[in-house]
Design an enzyme around this catalytic site. Structure first.
Site, PDB file in Angstrom:
ATOM      1  N   GLU A 181    -117.004  25.420 -11.654  1.00 48.87           N
ATOM      2  CA  GLU A 181    -118.038  24.413 -11.896  1.00 48.87           C
ATOM      3  C   GLU A 181    -118.127  24.096 -13.473  1.00 48.87           C
ATOM      4  OE1 GLU A 181    -120.175  26.454  -8.953  1.00 48.87           O
ATOM      5  OE2 GLU A 181    -121.197  24.658  -8.267  1.00 48.87           O
ATOM      6  N   ASN A 231    -126.426  26.066 -17.193  1.00 45.24           N
ATOM      7  CA  ASN A 231    -126.939  26.109 -15.818  1.00 45.24           C
ATOM      8  C   ASN A 231    -128.270  26.890 -15.772  1.00 45.24           C
ATOM      9  OD1 ASN A 231    -127.172  26.345 -12.981  1.00 45.24           O
ATOM     10  ND2 ASN A 231    -125.345  27.251 -12.645  1.00 45.24           N
ATOM     11  N   HIS A 253    -123.324  21.418  -3.782  1.00 52.47           N
ATOM     12  CA  HIS A 253    -122.133  21.957  -4.353  1.00 52.47           C
ATOM     13  C   HIS A 253    -121.144  20.944  -4.461  1.00 52.47           C
ATOM     14  CE1 HIS A 253    -123.327  25.871  -1.776  1.00 52.47           C
ATOM     15  NE2 HIS A 253    -123.478  25.975  -2.795  1.00 52.47           N
ATOM     16  N   HIS A 290    -116.832  25.823   0.828  1.00 52.99           N
ATOM     17  CA  HIS A 290    -117.695  26.503  -0.318  1.00 52.99           C
ATOM     18  C   HIS A 290    -118.740  27.814   0.317  1.00 52.99           C
ATOM     19  CE1 HIS A 290    -119.613  27.085  -4.581  1.00 52.99           C
ATOM     20  NE2 HIS A 290    -120.355  27.733  -3.516  1.00 52.99           N
ATOM     21  N   ARG A 311    -130.181  31.654   4.561  1.00 55.26           N
ATOM     22  CA  ARG A 311    -130.558  30.424   5.147  1.00 55.26           C
ATOM     23  C   ARG A 311    -130.051  30.603   6.761  1.00 55.26           C
ATOM     24  NH1 ARG A 311    -128.468  27.145   0.201  1.00 55.26           N
ATOM     25  NH2 ARG A 311    -129.931  28.017  -1.253  1.00 55.26           N
ATOM     26  N   GLY A 370    -117.936  33.106  -3.533  1.00 57.29           N
ATOM     27  CA  GLY A 370    -117.817  34.367  -3.496  1.00 57.29           C
ATOM     28  C   GLY A 370    -116.899  35.092  -2.250  1.00 57.29           C
ATOM     29  N   ARG A 410    -125.579  21.401 -15.424  1.00 60.71           N
ATOM     30  CA  ARG A 410    -125.832  21.307 -14.036  1.00 60.71           C
ATOM     31  C   ARG A 410    -127.144  20.917 -13.542  1.00 60.71           C
ATOM     32  NH1 ARG A 410    -126.340  25.836  -9.540  1.00 60.71           N
ATOM     33  NH2 ARG A 410    -125.528  24.473  -7.845  1.00 60.71           N
ATOM     34  N   ASP A 425    -125.471  40.253   1.909  1.00 59.51           N
ATOM     35  CA  ASP A 425    -124.293  40.281   1.315  1.00 59.51           C
ATOM     36  C   ASP A 425    -123.088  40.546   2.251  1.00 59.51           C
ATOM     37  OD1 ASP A 425    -122.282  41.284  -0.528  1.00 59.51           O
ATOM     38  OD2 ASP A 425    -123.498  40.931  -2.110  1.00 59.51           O
TER      39      ASP A 425
END
Ligand code: ADP
Length: 397
Positions: A383, A7, A179, A207, A240, A329, A90, A281
Protein backbone atom coordinates in the site's frame (compact mmCIF):
# COMPACT_ATOMS: atom_id res chain seq x y z
CA UNK A 1 12.30 13.24 -5.44
CA UNK A 2 11.90 12.10 -1.82
CA UNK A 3 8.34 11.23 -0.80
CA UNK A 4 7.36 10.36 2.75
CA UNK A 5 4.42 7.99 3.20
CA UNK A 6 2.57 8.18 6.50
CA UNK A 7 0.05 5.79 8.03
CA UNK A 8 -1.14 7.37 11.27
CA UNK A 9 -3.15 5.27 13.73
CA UNK A 10 -4.51 6.19 17.12
CA UNK A 11 -1.25 5.41 18.92
CA UNK A 12 1.26 4.89 16.13
CA UNK A 13 2.70 6.50 13.01
CA UNK A 14 4.21 4.18 10.41
CA UNK A 15 6.42 5.81 7.79
CA UNK A 16 8.42 5.01 4.66
CA UNK A 17 10.63 7.37 2.73
CA UNK A 18 10.63 6.67 -1.02
CA UNK A 19 12.98 7.82 -3.74
CA UNK A 20 10.71 8.47 -6.72
CA UNK A 21 10.13 7.66 -9.49
CA UNK A 22 12.41 4.65 -8.87
CA UNK A 23 10.23 3.59 -5.93
CA UNK A 24 13.19 2.53 -3.80
CA UNK A 25 12.84 2.77 -0.02
CA UNK A 26 15.42 5.09 1.55
CA UNK A 27 14.20 4.57 5.13
CA UNK A 28 11.27 3.14 7.04
CA UNK A 29 10.00 2.72 10.55
CA UNK A 30 7.37 3.61 13.07
CA UNK A 31 6.71 5.37 16.34
CA UNK A 32 4.44 3.33 18.56
CA UNK A 33 2.74 3.86 21.92
CA UNK A 34 2.26 7.56 21.17
CA UNK A 35 0.85 9.27 24.25
CA UNK A 36 2.54 6.88 26.64
CA UNK A 37 5.73 7.28 28.62
CA UNK A 38 7.32 4.28 26.89
CA UNK A 39 6.85 5.43 23.28
CA UNK A 40 9.25 3.61 20.93
CA UNK A 41 10.90 4.50 17.65
CA UNK A 42 11.78 1.72 15.19
CA UNK A 43 13.84 2.75 12.21
CA UNK A 44 15.88 1.21 9.45
CA UNK A 45 17.89 2.79 6.63
CA UNK A 46 20.87 1.28 4.80
CA UNK A 47 22.86 -0.50 7.47
CA UNK A 48 21.21 1.29 10.38
CA UNK A 49 18.70 -0.53 12.55
CA UNK A 50 17.46 1.55 15.45
CA UNK A 51 14.98 0.79 18.21
CA UNK A 52 14.84 3.26 21.06
CA UNK A 53 12.48 5.11 23.34
CA UNK A 54 11.38 8.57 22.22
CA UNK A 55 9.46 11.49 23.60
CA UNK A 56 6.07 11.25 21.86
CA UNK A 57 3.31 12.63 24.04
CA UNK A 58 1.28 13.29 20.88
CA UNK A 59 1.42 12.88 17.11
CA UNK A 60 3.19 16.25 16.70
CA UNK A 61 6.08 15.05 18.86
CA UNK A 62 6.13 11.67 17.13
CA UNK A 63 6.39 13.46 13.77
CA UNK A 64 9.30 15.55 15.10
CA UNK A 65 11.06 12.37 16.23
CA UNK A 66 10.56 10.86 12.76
CA UNK A 67 12.02 13.93 11.02
CA UNK A 68 14.89 14.02 13.52
CA UNK A 69 15.92 10.46 12.70
CA UNK A 70 15.37 10.95 8.94
CA UNK A 71 17.79 13.91 9.03
CA UNK A 72 20.20 12.44 11.57
CA UNK A 73 23.86 12.95 10.63
CA UNK A 74 24.67 9.21 10.96
CA UNK A 75 21.49 7.23 10.43
CA UNK A 76 19.51 9.76 8.38
CA UNK A 77 18.36 9.35 4.80
CA UNK A 78 18.26 13.07 3.91
CA UNK A 79 20.51 16.00 4.81
CA UNK A 80 17.67 18.42 5.26
CA UNK A 81 13.94 17.87 5.84
CA UNK A 82 13.30 20.30 2.96
CA UNK A 83 14.45 17.53 0.58
CA UNK A 84 11.15 15.79 1.35
CA UNK A 85 8.98 17.39 -1.31
CA UNK A 86 5.76 15.56 -0.63
CA UNK A 87 3.96 13.48 1.97
CA UNK A 88 1.37 10.83 1.09
CA UNK A 89 -1.13 9.97 3.81
CA UNK A 90 -3.26 6.89 4.17
CA UNK A 91 -6.81 8.00 5.00
CA UNK A 92 -9.38 5.33 5.73
CA UNK A 93 -12.71 6.95 4.82
CA UNK A 94 -13.25 9.29 1.90
CA UNK A 95 -17.04 8.98 1.87
CA UNK A 96 -18.65 9.47 -1.55
CA UNK A 97 -16.57 12.56 -2.22
CA UNK A 98 -13.15 11.09 -2.99
CA UNK A 99 -12.85 8.72 -5.93
CA UNK A 100 -9.06 8.96 -6.04
CA UNK A 101 -6.07 10.45 -4.26
CA UNK A 102 -6.03 14.26 -3.87
CA UNK A 103 -3.75 17.07 -2.81
CA UNK A 104 -4.77 18.19 0.67
CA UNK A 105 -6.15 21.66 1.26
CA UNK A 106 -8.45 23.02 3.97
CA UNK A 107 -11.59 21.84 2.19
CA UNK A 108 -10.18 18.29 1.93
CA UNK A 109 -9.34 18.37 5.64
CA UNK A 110 -12.91 19.43 6.44
CA UNK A 111 -14.31 16.52 4.43
CA UNK A 112 -12.02 13.99 6.14
CA UNK A 113 -13.22 15.41 9.44
CA UNK A 114 -16.84 15.07 8.34
CA UNK A 115 -16.34 11.40 7.42
CA UNK A 116 -14.96 10.68 10.90
CA UNK A 117 -18.57 9.98 11.72
CA UNK A 118 -18.32 6.90 9.44
CA UNK A 119 -14.84 5.84 10.61
CA UNK A 120 -14.49 7.06 14.19
CA UNK A 121 -11.49 4.83 14.94
CA UNK A 122 -9.51 5.75 11.84
CA UNK A 123 -10.19 9.17 10.35
CA UNK A 124 -9.40 11.22 13.50
CA UNK A 125 -5.86 9.77 13.88
CA UNK A 126 -5.35 10.06 10.08
CA UNK A 127 -6.25 13.75 10.40
CA UNK A 128 -3.92 14.22 13.33
CA UNK A 129 -1.12 12.68 11.24
CA UNK A 130 -1.83 15.11 8.38
CA UNK A 131 -1.82 18.09 10.73
CA UNK A 132 1.45 16.97 12.30
CA UNK A 133 3.08 16.50 8.89
CA UNK A 134 1.81 19.88 7.68
CA UNK A 135 3.33 21.54 10.71
CA UNK A 136 6.62 19.70 10.48
CA UNK A 137 6.99 20.05 6.69
CA UNK A 138 5.11 23.24 5.78
CA UNK A 139 6.56 23.42 2.25
CA UNK A 140 5.85 19.82 1.25
CA UNK A 141 2.83 18.91 -0.87
CA UNK A 142 0.46 16.79 1.24
CA UNK A 143 -1.61 14.11 -0.47
CA UNK A 144 -4.46 11.95 0.87
CA UNK A 145 -4.99 8.40 -0.42
CA UNK A 146 -8.28 6.86 0.64
CA UNK A 147 -8.99 3.21 1.44
CA UNK A 148 -12.47 3.72 0.01
CA UNK A 149 -11.45 5.41 -3.28
CA UNK A 150 -10.88 2.29 -5.42
CA UNK A 151 -14.43 1.19 -4.60
CA UNK A 152 -16.00 4.40 -5.93
CA UNK A 153 -16.81 2.50 -9.16
CA UNK A 154 -19.13 0.03 -7.38
CA UNK A 155 -22.59 0.44 -8.96
CA UNK A 156 -25.65 1.38 -6.97
CA UNK A 157 -27.09 -2.13 -7.33
CA UNK A 158 -24.12 -3.39 -5.30
CA UNK A 159 -23.63 -0.52 -2.89
CA UNK A 160 -27.18 0.10 -1.75
CA UNK A 161 -28.64 -1.82 1.21
CA UNK A 162 -32.26 -2.94 1.27
CA UNK A 163 -33.25 -0.11 3.61
CA UNK A 164 -35.65 2.77 2.90
CA UNK A 165 -34.05 4.97 0.25
CA UNK A 166 -34.24 8.01 2.57
CA UNK A 167 -31.73 6.38 4.88
CA UNK A 168 -29.23 6.57 2.05
CA UNK A 169 -30.29 10.09 1.08
CA UNK A 170 -30.22 11.41 4.61
CA UNK A 171 -27.24 9.60 6.13
CA UNK A 172 -25.36 8.20 3.12
CA UNK A 173 -25.72 4.71 4.58
CA UNK A 174 -24.33 2.45 1.82
CA UNK A 175 -21.47 0.10 1.05
CA UNK A 176 -18.15 1.96 0.81
CA UNK A 177 -15.58 -0.82 1.06
CA UNK A 178 -12.03 -0.65 2.42
CA UNK A 179 -8.48 -1.91 1.75
CA UNK A 180 -8.95 -0.22 -1.65
CA UNK A 181 -5.29 0.74 -2.05
CA UNK A 182 -4.33 -2.91 -1.50
CA UNK A 183 -7.00 -4.38 -3.82
CA UNK A 184 -6.04 -1.90 -6.54
CA UNK A 185 -2.30 -2.56 -6.12
CA UNK A 186 -2.57 -6.37 -6.37
CA UNK A 187 -5.09 -6.22 -9.25
CA UNK A 188 -2.76 -3.91 -11.24
CA UNK A 189 0.22 -6.10 -10.41
CA UNK A 190 -1.59 -9.26 -11.57
CA UNK A 191 -2.45 -7.54 -14.86
CA UNK A 192 1.27 -6.76 -15.28
CA UNK A 193 2.25 -10.36 -14.48
CA UNK A 194 -0.28 -11.62 -17.02
CA UNK A 195 0.90 -9.15 -19.65
CA UNK A 196 -2.52 -7.51 -19.89
CA UNK A 197 -3.78 -3.99 -19.87
CA UNK A 198 -4.88 -3.07 -16.33
CA UNK A 199 -8.42 -2.42 -17.63
CA UNK A 200 -8.62 -5.82 -19.31
CA UNK A 201 -8.63 -7.98 -16.18
CA UNK A 202 -11.45 -9.63 -14.26
CA UNK A 203 -10.22 -10.73 -10.86
CA UNK A 204 -11.23 -11.55 -7.33
CA UNK A 205 -8.77 -10.04 -4.88
CA UNK A 206 -8.62 -11.51 -1.36
CA UNK A 207 -6.98 -9.24 1.22
CA UNK A 208 -6.63 -11.52 4.25
CA UNK A 209 -4.90 -9.87 7.19
CA UNK A 210 -6.26 -9.01 10.62
CA UNK A 211 -9.03 -7.34 8.67
CA UNK A 212 -10.18 -9.27 5.61
CA UNK A 213 -12.02 -8.20 2.50
CA UNK A 214 -12.78 -9.70 -0.90
CA UNK A 215 -13.27 -7.55 -4.00
CA UNK A 216 -14.70 -8.27 -7.44
CA UNK A 217 -12.63 -6.40 -10.03
CA UNK A 218 -14.23 -6.12 -13.48
CA UNK A 219 -12.20 -4.61 -16.31
CA UNK A 220 -9.75 -3.32 -13.70
CA UNK A 221 -12.39 -1.57 -11.59
CA UNK A 222 -13.97 -2.54 -8.29
CA UNK A 223 -17.60 -3.58 -8.85
CA UNK A 224 -18.32 -5.14 -5.46
CA UNK A 225 -16.55 -5.72 -2.17
CA UNK A 226 -17.31 -7.57 1.04
CA UNK A 227 -16.82 -4.74 3.54
CA UNK A 228 -19.65 -2.26 3.80
CA UNK A 229 -20.51 1.00 5.52
CA UNK A 230 -17.76 0.01 7.95
CA UNK A 231 -15.08 -2.70 7.92
CA UNK A 232 -17.32 -4.98 10.00
CA UNK A 233 -19.24 -6.56 7.12
CA UNK A 234 -18.15 -9.48 4.97
CA UNK A 235 -16.06 -12.52 5.84
CA UNK A 236 -15.11 -13.32 9.43
CA UNK A 237 -11.86 -11.67 10.52
CA UNK A 238 -9.41 -11.82 13.42
CA UNK A 239 -11.88 -10.31 15.87
CA UNK A 240 -14.76 -9.08 13.64
CA UNK A 241 -17.89 -11.12 13.00
CA UNK A 242 -18.51 -10.25 9.35
CA UNK A 243 -21.97 -10.83 7.84
CA UNK A 244 -24.81 -11.29 10.33
CA UNK A 245 -28.56 -11.39 10.30
CA UNK A 246 -29.30 -7.82 11.49
CA UNK A 247 -32.10 -9.23 13.68
CA UNK A 248 -29.37 -10.68 15.92
CA UNK A 249 -28.84 -7.11 17.09
CA UNK A 250 -32.49 -6.76 18.19
CA UNK A 251 -32.53 -10.22 19.70
CA UNK A 252 -29.43 -9.59 21.81
CA UNK A 253 -30.64 -6.09 22.71
CA UNK A 254 -33.77 -7.76 24.13
CA UNK A 255 -31.48 -10.01 26.16
CA UNK A 256 -29.99 -6.90 27.75
CA UNK A 257 -26.90 -6.08 25.69
CA UNK A 258 -26.34 -2.37 25.11
CA UNK A 259 -25.34 -0.90 21.76
CA UNK A 260 -21.84 -0.25 23.12
CA UNK A 261 -21.50 -3.87 24.30
CA UNK A 262 -22.65 -5.23 20.94
CA UNK A 263 -20.30 -2.89 19.11
CA UNK A 264 -17.41 -4.17 21.25
CA UNK A 265 -18.51 -7.81 20.85
CA UNK A 266 -18.91 -7.66 17.06
CA UNK A 267 -15.67 -5.74 16.46
CA UNK A 268 -13.31 -7.03 19.14
CA UNK A 269 -14.52 -10.37 20.48
CA UNK A 270 -15.92 -12.19 17.46
CA UNK A 271 -14.46 -13.76 14.32
CA UNK A 272 -11.53 -16.16 14.68
CA UNK A 273 -11.05 -15.13 18.32
CA UNK A 274 -14.70 -15.46 19.29
CA UNK A 275 -15.31 -18.80 17.59
CA UNK A 276 -12.05 -20.47 18.66
CA UNK A 277 -11.89 -18.95 22.13
CA UNK A 278 -8.12 -19.22 21.62
CA UNK A 279 -6.68 -16.45 19.42
CA UNK A 280 -7.33 -13.93 16.67
CA UNK A 281 -4.00 -14.84 15.07
CA UNK A 282 -4.12 -17.44 12.31
CA UNK A 283 -0.63 -18.72 13.18
CA UNK A 284 -1.79 -19.69 16.68
CA UNK A 285 -4.98 -21.22 15.34
CA UNK A 286 -3.14 -23.34 12.78
CA UNK A 287 -0.84 -24.55 15.57
CA UNK A 288 -3.71 -25.33 17.93
CA UNK A 289 -5.79 -27.00 15.24
CA UNK A 290 -2.84 -29.26 14.37
CA UNK A 291 -2.78 -30.31 18.04
CA UNK A 292 -6.45 -31.26 17.77
CA UNK A 293 -8.15 -28.19 19.28
CA UNK A 294 -11.68 -28.57 17.84
CA UNK A 295 -12.79 -24.93 18.02
CA UNK A 296 -9.53 -23.66 16.52
CA UNK A 297 -10.29 -25.99 13.59
CA UNK A 298 -13.90 -24.79 13.51
CA UNK A 299 -12.81 -21.14 13.31
CA UNK A 300 -10.48 -21.97 10.41
CA UNK A 301 -13.21 -23.93 8.63
CA UNK A 302 -15.73 -21.09 8.96
CA UNK A 303 -13.10 -18.57 7.79
CA UNK A 304 -12.37 -20.58 4.63
CA UNK A 305 -16.02 -21.42 3.98
CA UNK A 306 -17.11 -17.78 4.05
CA UNK A 307 -14.34 -16.73 1.67
CA UNK A 308 -15.18 -19.56 -0.69
CA UNK A 309 -18.81 -18.36 -0.72
CA UNK A 310 -17.72 -14.85 -1.70
CA UNK A 311 -15.51 -16.24 -4.46
CA UNK A 312 -18.47 -18.17 -5.84
CA UNK A 313 -20.75 -15.14 -5.65
CA UNK A 314 -18.21 -12.80 -7.25
CA UNK A 315 -17.49 -15.30 -10.03
CA UNK A 316 -21.18 -15.01 -10.91
CA UNK A 317 -20.99 -11.20 -10.65
CA UNK A 318 -17.99 -11.05 -13.00
CA UNK A 319 -19.24 -13.49 -15.63
CA UNK A 320 -15.73 -14.42 -16.64
CA UNK A 321 -12.91 -14.72 -14.14
CA UNK A 322 -9.24 -14.40 -15.12
CA UNK A 323 -7.49 -14.45 -11.75
CA UNK A 324 -7.85 -14.93 -8.02
CA UNK A 325 -5.28 -13.05 -5.97
CA UNK A 326 -4.25 -13.59 -2.35
CA UNK A 327 -2.60 -10.89 -0.27
CA UNK A 328 -2.28 -9.71 3.38
CA UNK A 329 -0.58 -11.58 6.25
CA UNK A 330 -2.72 -14.71 5.90
CA UNK A 331 -3.16 -14.54 2.13
CA UNK A 332 0.57 -14.19 1.53
CA UNK A 333 1.85 -16.69 4.09
CA UNK A 334 -0.66 -19.41 4.81
CA UNK A 335 -0.64 -22.09 2.10
CA UNK A 336 -3.04 -24.37 3.99
CA UNK A 337 -5.70 -21.66 4.16
CA UNK A 338 -5.33 -20.87 0.45
CA UNK A 339 -5.60 -24.59 -0.33
CA UNK A 340 -8.72 -25.00 1.79
CA UNK A 341 -10.43 -21.93 0.31
CA UNK A 342 -9.83 -23.05 -3.27
CA UNK A 343 -10.38 -26.79 -2.77
CA UNK A 344 -12.88 -28.54 -5.06
CA UNK A 345 -13.53 -25.69 -7.47
CA UNK A 346 -13.03 -27.39 -10.87
CA UNK A 347 -16.46 -26.10 -11.91
CA UNK A 348 -15.08 -22.56 -11.59
CA UNK A 349 -11.94 -23.46 -13.51
CA UNK A 350 -9.70 -22.95 -10.47
CA UNK A 351 -6.97 -25.50 -9.79
CA UNK A 352 -4.18 -24.86 -7.29
CA UNK A 353 -0.78 -26.47 -7.83
CA UNK A 354 0.23 -27.99 -4.48
CA UNK A 355 3.99 -27.46 -4.87
CA UNK A 356 3.65 -23.87 -6.14
CA UNK A 357 1.25 -23.13 -3.29
CA UNK A 358 3.57 -24.53 -0.61
CA UNK A 359 6.74 -22.91 -2.03
CA UNK A 360 7.74 -19.87 0.00
CA UNK A 361 9.81 -18.16 -2.68
CA UNK A 362 9.45 -16.08 -4.66
CA UNK A 363 6.94 -14.25 -2.50
CA UNK A 364 5.10 -12.99 -5.57
CA UNK A 365 4.12 -16.00 -7.65
CA UNK A 366 1.59 -17.99 -9.64
CA UNK A 367 0.19 -20.89 -7.61
CA UNK A 368 -2.34 -22.38 -10.06
CA UNK A 369 -1.60 -25.35 -12.31
CA UNK A 370 -0.73 -24.79 -15.95
CA UNK A 371 -4.11 -26.14 -17.03
CA UNK A 372 -6.14 -24.05 -14.53
CA UNK A 373 -8.44 -21.77 -16.55
CA UNK A 374 -8.29 -19.15 -13.80
CA UNK A 375 -4.81 -18.03 -12.70
CA UNK A 376 -4.21 -17.89 -8.97
CA UNK A 377 -1.53 -15.54 -7.61
CA UNK A 378 0.06 -14.70 -4.29
CA UNK A 379 1.02 -11.02 -4.46
CA UNK A 380 2.46 -9.29 -1.38
CA UNK A 381 0.54 -6.09 -0.93
CA UNK A 382 2.37 -2.79 -0.95
CA UNK A 383 0.00 0.00 0.00
CA UNK A 384 2.88 2.36 0.77
CA UNK A 385 4.35 2.00 -2.73
CA UNK A 386 0.90 2.68 -4.21
CA UNK A 387 0.52 5.79 -2.04
CA UNK A 388 4.00 6.98 -3.02
CA UNK A 389 3.15 6.48 -6.71
CA UNK A 390 -0.13 8.41 -6.40
CA UNK A 391 1.61 11.20 -4.50
CA UNK A 392 4.37 11.44 -7.10
CA UNK A 393 1.80 11.61 -9.91
CA UNK A 394 -0.13 14.41 -8.14
CA UNK A 395 3.04 16.40 -7.45
CA UNK A 396 4.01 16.18 -11.12
CA UNK A 397 0.56 17.24 -12.33
P1 ADP B 1 -2.92 -6.30 9.36
O1 ADP B 1 -4.23 -6.61 8.72
O2 ADP B 1 -3.04 -5.78 10.76
O3 ADP B 1 -1.97 -5.54 8.48
P2 ADP B 1 -1.47 -8.72 8.65
O4 ADP B 1 -1.73 -8.46 7.21
O5 ADP B 1 -0.07 -8.84 9.13
O6 ADP B 1 -2.24 -7.72 9.61
O7 ADP B 1 -2.24 -10.09 8.98
C1 ADP B 1 -2.23 -10.68 10.24
C2 ADP B 1 -2.59 -12.15 10.07
O8 ADP B 1 -1.66 -12.74 9.15
C3 ADP B 1 -2.52 -12.96 11.35
O9 ADP B 1 -3.63 -13.84 11.43
C4 ADP B 1 -1.23 -13.76 11.19
O10 ADP B 1 -1.33 -15.01 11.81
C5 ADP B 1 -1.07 -13.90 9.71
N1 ADP B 1 0.35 -13.94 9.36
C6 ADP B 1 1.21 -12.89 9.30
N2 ADP B 1 2.46 -13.29 8.99
C7 ADP B 1 2.40 -14.63 8.83
C8 ADP B 1 3.37 -15.65 8.50
N3 ADP B 1 4.65 -15.36 8.25
N4 ADP B 1 2.93 -16.93 8.44
C9 ADP B 1 1.64 -17.24 8.66
N5 ADP B 1 0.69 -16.33 8.99
C10 ADP B 1 1.05 -15.05 9.06
Amino acid sequence: MKILVINAGSSSIKFQLFEMPAGTIAAKGMVERIGQADAQLHYSANTHQICRSVQAADHQQAMKAILAILTDAQAGAVKDAAEIQAVGHRVVHGGEEFTGSVKINDAVLKSIERFADLAPLHNPPNLTGIQAARQALPNAVQVACFDTAFHATIPQTAYLYGLPYEIYEKYRVRRYGFHGTSHRYVARRAAELMGRDKYALNAITCHLGNGCSITAVKNGRSVDTSMGLTPLEGVIMGTRCGDLDPAIVFYLADKGYTVAQLNEMFNKKSGLLGISGVSNDMRNLTEQAAKGHPRAQLAIDIFCYRIKKYIGAYTAVLGTLDAVIFTGGIGENNAAIRRQILSDLPQLGIEVDAARNEAREPKERLISTDRSRVKVYVIPTNEEAAIAADTYRLVQS
